[in-house]
Design an enzyme around this catalytic site. Structure first.
Site, PDB file in Angstrom:
ATOM      1  N   THR A   1       0.831  -1.201   0.000  1.00 13.38           N
ATOM      2  CA  THR A   1       0.000   0.000   0.000  1.00 13.38           C
ATOM      3  C   THR A   1       0.865   1.250   0.000  1.00 13.38           C
ATOM      4  O   THR A   1       1.963   1.252   0.540  1.00 13.38           O
ATOM      5  CB  THR A   1      -0.870  -0.013   1.271  1.00 13.38           C
ATOM      6  OG1 THR A   1      -1.664  -1.190   1.279  1.00 13.38           O
ATOM      7  CG2 THR A   1      -1.774   1.196   1.345  1.00 13.38           C
TER       8      THR A   1
ATOM      9  N   ARG B   1     -12.637  -8.606  -2.713  1.00  9.43           N
ATOM     10  CA  ARG B   1     -12.015  -8.353  -1.407  1.00  9.43           C
ATOM     11  C   ARG B   1     -11.692  -6.869  -1.244  1.00  9.43           C
ATOM     12  O   ARG B   1     -11.176  -6.224  -2.139  1.00  9.43           O
ATOM     13  CB  ARG B   1     -10.738  -9.178  -1.278  1.00  9.43           C
ATOM     14  CG  ARG B   1      -9.989  -8.984   0.054  1.00  9.43           C
ATOM     15  CD  ARG B   1      -8.871  -7.985  -0.030  1.00  9.43           C
ATOM     16  NE  ARG B   1      -8.055  -7.927   1.201  1.00  9.43           N
ATOM     17  CZ  ARG B   1      -7.072  -7.077   1.413  1.00  9.43           C
ATOM     18  NH1 ARG B   1      -6.752  -6.210   0.463  1.00  9.43           N
ATOM     19  NH2 ARG B   1      -6.402  -7.083   2.562  1.00  9.43           N
ATOM     20  N   VAL B   2     -12.013  -6.330  -0.078  1.00  2.80           N
ATOM     21  CA  VAL B   2     -11.691  -4.948   0.261  1.00  2.80           C
ATOM     22  C   VAL B   2     -10.867  -4.955   1.533  1.00  2.80           C
ATOM     23  O   VAL B   2     -11.263  -5.575   2.532  1.00  2.80           O
ATOM     24  CB  VAL B   2     -12.965  -4.101   0.458  1.00  2.80           C
ATOM     25  CG1 VAL B   2     -12.604  -2.689   0.923  1.00  2.80           C
ATOM     26  CG2 VAL B   2     -13.779  -4.042  -0.835  1.00  2.80           C
ATOM     27  N   GLY B   3      -9.734  -4.291   1.509  1.00  2.54           N
ATOM     28  CA  GLY B   3      -8.879  -4.227   2.679  1.00  2.54           C
ATOM     29  C   GLY B   3      -9.127  -2.984   3.506  1.00  2.54           C
ATOM     30  O   GLY B   3     -10.201  -2.374   3.459  1.00  2.54           O
ATOM     31  N   ASP B   4      -8.107  -2.574   4.242  1.00  5.16           N
ATOM     32  CA  ASP B   4      -8.257  -1.434   5.144  1.00  5.16           C
ATOM     33  C   ASP B   4      -8.059  -0.093   4.449  1.00  5.16           C
ATOM     34  O   ASP B   4      -8.500   0.937   4.968  1.00  5.16           O
ATOM     35  CB  ASP B   4      -7.254  -1.552   6.296  1.00  5.16           C
ATOM     36  CG  ASP B   4      -5.804  -1.460   5.808  1.00  5.16           C
ATOM     37  OD1 ASP B   4      -5.444  -2.247   4.916  1.00  5.16           O
ATOM     38  OD2 ASP B   4      -5.058  -0.616   6.325  1.00  5.16           O
TER      39      ASP B   4
ATOM     40  N   THR C   1      -0.170   0.514   6.341  1.00 10.83           N
ATOM     41  CA  THR C   1       0.168  -0.472   5.322  1.00 10.83           C
ATOM     42  C   THR C   1       0.480  -1.798   5.995  1.00 10.83           C
ATOM     43  O   THR C   1       1.115  -1.836   7.033  1.00 10.83           O
ATOM     44  CB  THR C   1       1.390  -0.024   4.484  1.00 10.83           C
ATOM     45  OG1 THR C   1       1.800  -1.106   3.638  1.00 10.83           O
ATOM     46  CG2 THR C   1       2.556   0.390   5.354  1.00 10.83           C
ATOM     47  N   GLY C   2      -0.004  -2.885   5.414  1.00 11.58           N
ATOM     48  CA  GLY C   2       0.259  -4.190   5.999  1.00 11.58           C
ATOM     49  C   GLY C   2      -0.881  -5.156   5.771  1.00 11.58           C
ATOM     50  O   GLY C   2      -1.538  -5.147   4.727  1.00 11.58           O
TER      51      GLY C   2
ATOM     52  N   GLY D   1      -4.205  -6.095   5.756  1.00 17.59           N
ATOM     53  CA  GLY D   1      -5.415  -5.289   5.786  1.00 17.59           C
ATOM     54  C   GLY D   1      -6.505  -5.799   6.699  1.00 17.59           C
ATOM     55  O   GLY D   1      -7.169  -5.020   7.399  1.00 17.59           O
TER      56      GLY D   1
END
Length: 373
Positions: free
Chosen positions: A233, A261-264, A284-285, A287
């Site tokens: 990210t 899929r949706v991350g943070d 970042t990392g 999610g």
């Protein structure tokens, strides 16, 4: 601030060749040298008590290019250091141009993140990873610290610069988050440049997808320490001349992620947060872990309600809390007084920052910013 002379990026072809070497340069596990780790641990020993020294003072803008495996000097492919440092510095310079003209922190973080989205070395925009169906779905968010206004897009497939679409959502709608086709259509109606899916394609990311499928990542639950292929990210935080904070984050997600899929990254309070009285933060990392831990909002809450300073709050969340949920990563955090810290529990993180006197600092190697463990 004084202006700094420009930095020239390598050509796209040269960048692509170097990026291909990144996949072998970043190990799945392993920390930096013992002395560096000890120094990092010592620096953050006081962070648990909320009294640690920050990474820097008098910072006006900072960016990150992702967290993941540690990059060691001796393992770096030829040319990698230059393209990574140039990429981070170019983003900082784009944001600096905005601030030099008296522009807002919102405009500065957008400009910085757009530059990273246009650079195929990073997992956002042009360099976004592939999902399990060999497509690209991009996420981004932006937040203004003066009034907690925010905008985000998730799962977009045709916006050249998702961070600009996120800002458009913030400023032109009554919503915070738009997703999928609706978000793409809204961005196009708003006049933002659109692209076809092949625009995001790079050979390095294609090889990364093949590696992910070879590891059987499709069947793994996201957010664990095995998801080391890409946590790249990008993000930016800034404070402007009016002492207003802003933060922005953009990502292509995880290599071989499930479709949809949706991350943070597009979620306010998880991947992005900004509040003038506390912090601007971009994460970042892993999610899924940042979502479950409400990472960036928790940093703000620990400052506002927990009595911690910025380094102590960021350390508490990134190093003490999130790893217990099964994942790691990093954050860039900045307050209105220019205090900057970038703790990470992952083996490595790429970041850079600009100070009020116009000096640019970038960190890409493990001995420059050892994991805070």
């Amino acid at each position: 601030m004084r202006k700094v002379s420009g930095i020239r990026l390598l050509s796209a072809g040269a960048g692509a060749a170097v990026l291909a070497g990144v996949l072998t340069a970043l190990p799945a596990t392993g920390a930096s040298g013992g002395d560096a780790v000890a120094a990092g641990s010592a620096r953050h020993a006081a962070a648990a008590k909320g009294t640690a020294r920050p990474d820097a003072q008098h910072v006006v803008l900072a960016v990150h290019g992702g967290a993941g495996g540690a990059l060691k000097r001796e393992d770096a492919p030829p040319g990698l250091e230059k393209v990574l440092r140039d990429g981070l510095a170019d983003a900082l310079r784009a944001g600096q141009k905005v601030l030099d003209k008296g522009g807002s922190s919102v405009a500065a973080v957008e400009a910085a993140v757009r530059t990273l989205e246009d650079n195929e070395m990073f997992n956002a925009g042009k360099g976004a990873v592939f999902n399990e169906d060999a497509g690209h779905e991009l996420d981004a968010s932006i937040m203004r610290g003066s009034d907690l206004a925010a905008g985000a897009v998730a799962g977009v497939r045709n916006v050249r610069n998702p961070v600009s679409a996120a800002r458009l959502v913030m400023e032109k709608t009554r919503h915070v988050l738009l997703a999928g086709e609706g978000a793409d259509d809204f961005a196009a109606r708003g006049g933002l440049p659109t692209v076809t899916q092949d625009y995001y394609w790079t050979e390095a990311r294609w090889q990364e997808l093949l590696m992910a499928k070879g590891r059987g990542a499709k069947g793994k639950k996201g957010g664990g320490k095995d998801d080391k292929l890409t946590q790249g990210t990008v993000g930016a935080v800034a404070v402007d001349h009016d002492r207003n904070l802003a933060a922005a984050t953009s990502s292509g997600g995880l290599a071989n992620k499930m479709v949809g899929r949706v991350g943070d990254s597009p979620v306010v309070g998880a991947g992005t947060y900004a509040k003038n009285s506390t912090v601007a933060a971009s994460a970042t990392g892993a999610g899924e872990v940042f979502l479950r831990g409400a990472a960036t909002a928790t940093i703000s809450d620990l400052i506002e309600f927990g009595g911690k300073d910025l380094p102590g709050a960021a350390y508490e969340v990134l190093v003490k809390r999130l790893p217990k949920l099964g994942g790691d990563g990093g954050v860039i955090a900045l307050n209105a007084q220019g205090v900057y810290d970038a703790p990470h529990s992952s083996d490595g993180m790429l970041d850079g920052y600009l100070t009020a006197d116009g000096k640019i600092h970038t960190r890409i190697f493990s001995d420059e910013s050892p994991p805070d463990q």
